[in-house]
Structures are given as structure tokens and as C-alpha cells.
Scaffold this motif. Structure first.
Motif: not given
Length: 130
Positions: A14-16, A116
Motif C-alpha cells: 500500500r505504501r509504495n 518492506k
């Protein structure tokens, strides 16, 4: 051709996914802003920035759709679900789902859980770990 195929395979966190959207849309936003400002100053420059904006949008679409496909893979859905983004309102709902739904915590048929510790550019461009 192998690069394009690789771009659409695998998973992304999600972050990337969020950072990738910002990364690819930033040049388009800059050219758009320059185009708007130059309309009032110099019409020739406005045409140049319009052309650069068009190219930036085309390239951004290629990469953003790859991010969407890989994010669908990350939540366990088929990448062909990207075609739901053609439908108004449905596209906003699915975008929110992709933003907020957690990744599948285990490997699925699309690949391993996203690492991560993987570098941001390597992840959004889906380059091999080296």
C-alpha cells in the motif's frame, strides 16, 4: 517487451502504491502548471508545455495502471480488475479499496509478500532484487 510484462506482474505494498502514484503524477502536474501559466505569458511555450504534459500523462498512465494491477494482485484479485477503473464512481470506490485494504499476509498466486526493505524505485518499477 519483457520489461512491460514484468512491470505488470507481482505485488506492491500500500505504501509504495500511494508513493508511486505521487511519483508518476508529479511531472504531469508540473507540466500542467507550466502550461497554464505560460498561456498568459507566451503562447508558443504553452504549446510546448502542452505537448510535454501529454507525453507525461501517457507515460504516467502506463506506470500507474501497472501499480493498480500489482496492487490488485497484492489483495488477491485478478489484474484484469483494472478495467473497473473505466467506470465512473466504481473507479473511485475501487481506488479507496486499494488504498485502505491490507495486503494478504501470505504468499498468493501472484507472488510473495512485498518486501518492506526493498528500495522504493526498485519496487514501483518492479526491478529485480540484486
Amino acid at each position: 517487451m519483457n520489461y512491460i510484462k514484468n512491470l505488470y506482474s507481482g505485488r506492491i505494498s500500500r505504501r509504495n502504491f500511494i508513493l508511486g502514484h505521487a511519483f508518476f503524477m508529479l511531472p504531469a502536474l508540473i507540466f500542467y502548471s507550466l502550461m497554464i501559466v505560460s498561456i498568459f505569458l507566451d503562447e508558443r511555450k504553452a504549446e510546448l508545455f502542452a505537448a510535454l504534459y501529454f507525453v507525461a500523462i501517457l507515460l504516467a498512465c502506463l506506470y500507474v495502471y501497472a501499480l493498480i494491477v500489482r496492487r490488485f494482485h497484492d489483495i488477491g484479485k485478478n489484474g484484469w480488475s483494472v478495467f473497473l477503473f473505466i467506470i465512473p464512481i466504481v473507479n473511485m470506490v475501487y481506488f479507496l479499496i486499494l488504498l485502505f485494504k491490507k495486503s494478504q499476509p501470505i504468499a498468493n498466486k501472484y507472488g510473495e509478500v512485498p518486501d518492506k526493505n526493498r528500495k522504493f524505485l526498485d519496487d514501483i518499477l518492479n526491478r529485480d532484487k540484486r
